[in-house]
Design a protein around this motif. Structure first.
Motif, PDB file in Angstrom:
ATOM      1  N   TYR A  98       0.806  -1.206   0.000  1.00 52.31           N
ATOM      2  CA  TYR A  98       0.000   0.000   0.000  1.00 52.31           C
ATOM      3  C   TYR A  98       0.849   1.269   0.000  1.00 52.31           C
ATOM      4  O   TYR A  98       0.334   2.372  -0.021  1.00 52.31           O
ATOM      5  CB  TYR A  98      -0.952   0.025   1.206  1.00 52.31           C
ATOM      6  CG  TYR A  98      -2.271  -0.662   0.919  1.00 52.31           C
ATOM      7  CD1 TYR A  98      -3.278  -0.011   0.212  1.00 52.31           C
ATOM      8  CD2 TYR A  98      -2.480  -1.968   1.328  1.00 52.31           C
ATOM      9  CE1 TYR A  98      -4.470  -0.647  -0.076  1.00 52.31           C
ATOM     10  CE2 TYR A  98      -3.676  -2.613   1.057  1.00 52.31           C
ATOM     11  CZ  TYR A  98      -4.677  -1.945   0.347  1.00 52.31           C
ATOM     12  OH  TYR A  98      -5.853  -2.581   0.066  1.00 52.31           O
ATOM     13  N   GLY A  99       2.172   1.075   0.067  1.00 55.61           N
ATOM     14  CA  GLY A  99       3.049   2.234   0.050  1.00 55.61           C
ATOM     15  C   GLY A  99       3.041   3.028   1.333  1.00 55.61           C
ATOM     16  O   GLY A  99       3.427   4.202   1.360  1.00 55.61           O
ATOM     17  N   CYS A 100       2.581   2.396   2.420  1.00 57.15           N
ATOM     18  CA  CYS A 100       2.559   3.074   3.721  1.00 57.15           C
ATOM     19  C   CYS A 100       2.405   2.061   4.839  1.00 57.15           C
ATOM     20  O   CYS A 100       2.011   0.900   4.591  1.00 57.15           O
ATOM     21  CB  CYS A 100       1.416   4.104   3.782  1.00 57.15           C
ATOM     22  SG  CYS A 100      -0.234   3.365   3.743  1.00 57.15           S
ATOM     23  N   VAL A 101       2.709   2.477   6.048  1.00 57.79           N
ATOM     24  CA  VAL A 101       2.421   1.684   7.245  1.00 57.79           C
ATOM     25  C   VAL A 101       1.825   2.614   8.287  1.00 57.79           C
ATOM     26  O   VAL A 101       2.200   3.793   8.381  1.00 57.79           O
ATOM     27  CB  VAL A 101       3.669   0.982   7.828  1.00 57.79           C
ATOM     28  CG1 VAL A 101       4.130  -0.145   6.943  1.00 57.79           C
ATOM     29  CG2 VAL A 101       4.785   1.976   8.074  1.00 57.79           C
ATOM     30  N   VAL A 102       0.896   2.083   9.081  1.00 57.80           N
ATOM     31  CA  VAL A 102       0.258   2.852  10.138  1.00 57.80           C
ATOM     32  C   VAL A 102       0.928   2.499  11.460  1.00 57.80           C
ATOM     33  O   VAL A 102       1.091   1.311  11.788  1.00 57.80           O
ATOM     34  CB  VAL A 102      -1.255   2.541  10.220  1.00 57.80           C
ATOM     35  CG1 VAL A 102      -1.915   3.428  11.273  1.00 57.80           C
ATOM     36  CG2 VAL A 102      -1.912   2.746   8.864  1.00 57.80           C
ATOM     37  N   VAL A 103       1.308   3.505  12.201  1.00 59.80           N
ATOM     38  CA  VAL A 103       1.963   3.291  13.498  1.00 59.80           C
ATOM     39  C   VAL A 103       0.913   3.392  14.604  1.00 59.80           C
ATOM     40  O   VAL A 103       0.201   4.405  14.704  1.00 59.80           O
ATOM     41  CB  VAL A 103       3.079   4.336  13.732  1.00 59.80           C
ATOM     42  CG1 VAL A 103       3.795   4.041  15.048  1.00 59.80           C
ATOM     43  CG2 VAL A 103       4.066   4.347  12.569  1.00 59.80           C
ATOM     44  N   LEU A 104       0.818   2.343  15.422  1.00 65.48           N
ATOM     45  CA  LEU A 104      -0.179   2.297  16.496  1.00 65.48           C
ATOM     46  C   LEU A 104       0.500   2.389  17.857  1.00 65.48           C
ATOM     47  O   LEU A 104       1.612   1.890  18.050  1.00 65.48           O
ATOM     48  CB  LEU A 104      -0.987   0.999  16.430  1.00 65.48           C
ATOM     49  CG  LEU A 104      -1.717   0.681  15.129  1.00 65.48           C
ATOM     50  CD1 LEU A 104      -2.535  -0.601  15.303  1.00 65.48           C
ATOM     51  CD2 LEU A 104      -2.622   1.820  14.703  1.00 65.48           C
ATOM     52  N   ILE A 132       1.773   7.832  10.643  1.00 62.95           N
ATOM     53  CA  ILE A 132       1.867   7.060   9.402  1.00 62.95           C
ATOM     54  C   ILE A 132       3.223   7.306   8.762  1.00 62.95           C
ATOM     55  O   ILE A 132       3.813   8.387   8.897  1.00 62.95           O
ATOM     56  CB  ILE A 132       0.724   7.446   8.426  1.00 62.95           C
ATOM     57  CG1 ILE A 132       0.662   6.465   7.251  1.00 62.95           C
ATOM     58  CG2 ILE A 132       0.895   8.879   7.932  1.00 62.95           C
ATOM     59  CD1 ILE A 132      -0.581   6.642   6.384  1.00 62.95           C
ATOM     60  N   ILE A 133       3.748   6.281   8.079  1.00 67.53           N
ATOM     61  CA  ILE A 133       4.987   6.409   7.316  1.00 67.53           C
ATOM     62  C   ILE A 133       4.694   5.971   5.888  1.00 67.53           C
ATOM     63  O   ILE A 133       4.141   4.891   5.656  1.00 67.53           O
ATOM     64  CB  ILE A 133       6.104   5.514   7.901  1.00 67.53           C
ATOM     65  CG1 ILE A 133       6.382   5.894   9.359  1.00 67.53           C
ATOM     66  CG2 ILE A 133       7.385   5.634   7.063  1.00 67.53           C
ATOM     67  CD1 ILE A 133       7.319   4.927  10.061  1.00 67.53           C
ATOM     68  N   THR A 134       5.030   6.797   4.936  1.00 66.68           N
ATOM     69  CA  THR A 134       4.818   6.468   3.527  1.00 66.68           C
ATOM     70  C   THR A 134       6.149   6.134   2.866  1.00 66.68           C
ATOM     71  O   THR A 134       7.233   6.418   3.409  1.00 66.68           O
ATOM     72  CB  THR A 134       4.171   7.651   2.775  1.00 66.68           C
ATOM     73  OG1 THR A 134       5.112   8.735   2.727  1.00 66.68           O
ATOM     74  CG2 THR A 134       2.905   8.115   3.484  1.00 66.68           C
ATOM     75  N   ASP A 135       6.075   5.523   1.673  1.00 67.84           N
ATOM     76  CA  ASP A 135       7.307   5.222   0.949  1.00 67.84           C
ATOM     77  C   ASP A 135       8.060   6.498   0.602  1.00 67.84           C
ATOM     78  O   ASP A 135       9.287   6.513   0.519  1.00 67.84           O
ATOM     79  CB  ASP A 135       7.020   4.389  -0.300  1.00 67.84           C
ATOM     80  CG  ASP A 135       5.948   5.000  -1.184  1.00 67.84           C
ATOM     81  OD1 ASP A 135       5.478   6.125  -0.896  1.00 67.84           O
ATOM     82  OD2 ASP A 135       5.570   4.350  -2.184  1.00 67.84           O
ATOM     83  N   GLY A 136       7.326   7.586   0.440  1.00 66.68           N
ATOM     84  CA  GLY A 136       7.970   8.874   0.193  1.00 66.68           C
ATOM     85  C   GLY A 136       8.787   9.332   1.388  1.00 66.68           C
ATOM     86  O   GLY A 136       9.885   9.886   1.224  1.00 66.68           O
ATOM     87  N   ASP A 137       8.242   9.094   2.584  1.00 60.74           N
ATOM     88  CA  ASP A 137       8.986   9.447   3.802  1.00 60.74           C
ATOM     89  C   ASP A 137      10.300   8.666   3.873  1.00 60.74           C
ATOM     90  O   ASP A 137      11.339   9.207   4.263  1.00 60.74           O
ATOM     91  CB  ASP A 137       8.146   9.152   5.051  1.00 60.74           C
ATOM     92  CG  ASP A 137       6.896  10.005   5.120  1.00 60.74           C
ATOM     93  OD1 ASP A 137       6.958  11.176   4.681  1.00 60.74           O
ATOM     94  OD2 ASP A 137       5.870   9.499   5.606  1.00 60.74           O
TER      95      ASP A 137
END
Length: 315
Positions: free
Chosen positions: A228-234, A243-248
């Motif tokens: 999905y090009g991202c991960v959600v940080v919980l 959230i961290i995206t592939d762009g980050d």
């Protein structure tokens, strides 16, 4: 007739009919309320009838009621007199449209309904007409002029009748538990149904997530796996921390230690949406913030994820 004259005639017709609709709106009273309440308590179906142009309007009103979950049919009064009267049952409500209220073709249907003690709602212009006298509720159209130059073609009268039918349908709808989901169930193949789809119907519940203790390497692995090009940080309460995206990742790759915590490069305020958001609105939201994935939440906890491509396919 020159072109400016043609335009003027068209404008005059629309103006005349719009003024009539304003007059109609102001005329609604207790009889309209009674009609809405009667239909709301319906146990059978609505039968709508009319002759000629009124019949055409009756058919459209019947279709509107049916499309919102209220069973309704159009019954041609001539066909009713030749065998179709059997479709009328005691639990039904009859709505009859007739500008004059004196159409001979309606007599048999009215008489049959009176004998069966079926409630009749009339939409007519004449208070003392045959139809009005034999109806339980009369919705009288205010005085008006037909829009053609001879003032004979059903124009203003049919416009008002159609608007009054819409007003009945929408008013009944406001009293019932009929939502977007109910509408879509009745319009599964239509463009309107698609436009009313929500994120709940297309979201993926397999969400790319990590916790606040995860490393940047963990984020890369989950991001690659879920695609999905991202991960959600919980956080520890399973609520969204960021959230961290592939762009980050790309922007930070040259000056970070991959074994450090992912929270070092996360964004703390991701763009999120609720599951009842329309897909079309989700597309607007993603375009506005230049993102390709949207987290679906409930009470700040992630319940799903959608990407722009999936939304565009279902819009």
């Amino acid at each position: 007739m020159n072109r400016s004259k043609i335009k003027k005639v068209g404008q005059e017709v629309i103006k005349l009919e719009s003024l009539a609709l304003t007059k109609l709106s102001k005329s609604l009273g207790n009889d309209f309320i009674k009609a809405v309440e009667l239909i709301s308590n319906l146990n059978g179906k609505i039968i709508i009838s009319g002759v000629g142009k009124s019949g055409n309007i009756a058919g459209k009103i019947a279709a509107s009621f049916t499309s919102t979950g209220i069973p309704a049919i159009y019954l041609n009064p001539v066909d009713a007199s030749h065998g179709d009267m059997g479709i009328v049952e005691k639990s039904d409500i009859l709505i009859i449209l007739s500008n004059s209220g004196e159409s001979n073709e309606l007599a048999d249907l009215i008489n049959f309904s009176k004998k069966k003690k079926i409630k009749i709602i009339s939409i007519t212009s004449i208070k003392k007409s045959l139809l009005s006298k034999n109806s339980d509720i009369n919705l009288i159209l205010p005085s008006h002029k037909e829009a053609d130059k001879l003032q004979t073609i059903p124009t203003t009268s049919t416009t008002m009748s159609l608007a009054l039918g819409d007003a009945l349908c929408c008013s009944v709808l406001s009293l019932r538990k009929f939502d977007k989901k109910s509408y879509i169930e009745l319009h599964p193949g239509g463009k309107i149904g698609k436009k009313l789809k929500t994120l709940n119907e297309i979201m993926d519940t397999d969400i790319p997530i990590i916790n606040t203790q995860s490393s940047i390497v963990d984020a890369v692995l989950i991001m690659t796996e879920k695609k999905y090009g991202c991960v959600v940080v919980l956080d520890n309460d399973k609520k969204i921390k960021g959230i961290i995206t592939d762009g980050d990742l790309r922007r930070s790759i040259s000056n970070i230690n991959m074994n450090k915590k992912a929270t070092n490069i996360m964004k703390s305020k991701p763009i999120v949406a609720t599951s009842d958001l329309l897909i079309s609105s989700a597309i607007v939201l993603m375009n506005k913030y230049s993102i390709t994935s949207l987290i679906v939440t409930r009470q700040n906890k992630p319940i799903g994820i959608v990407n722009l491509k999936k939304c565009l396919e279902n819009d």
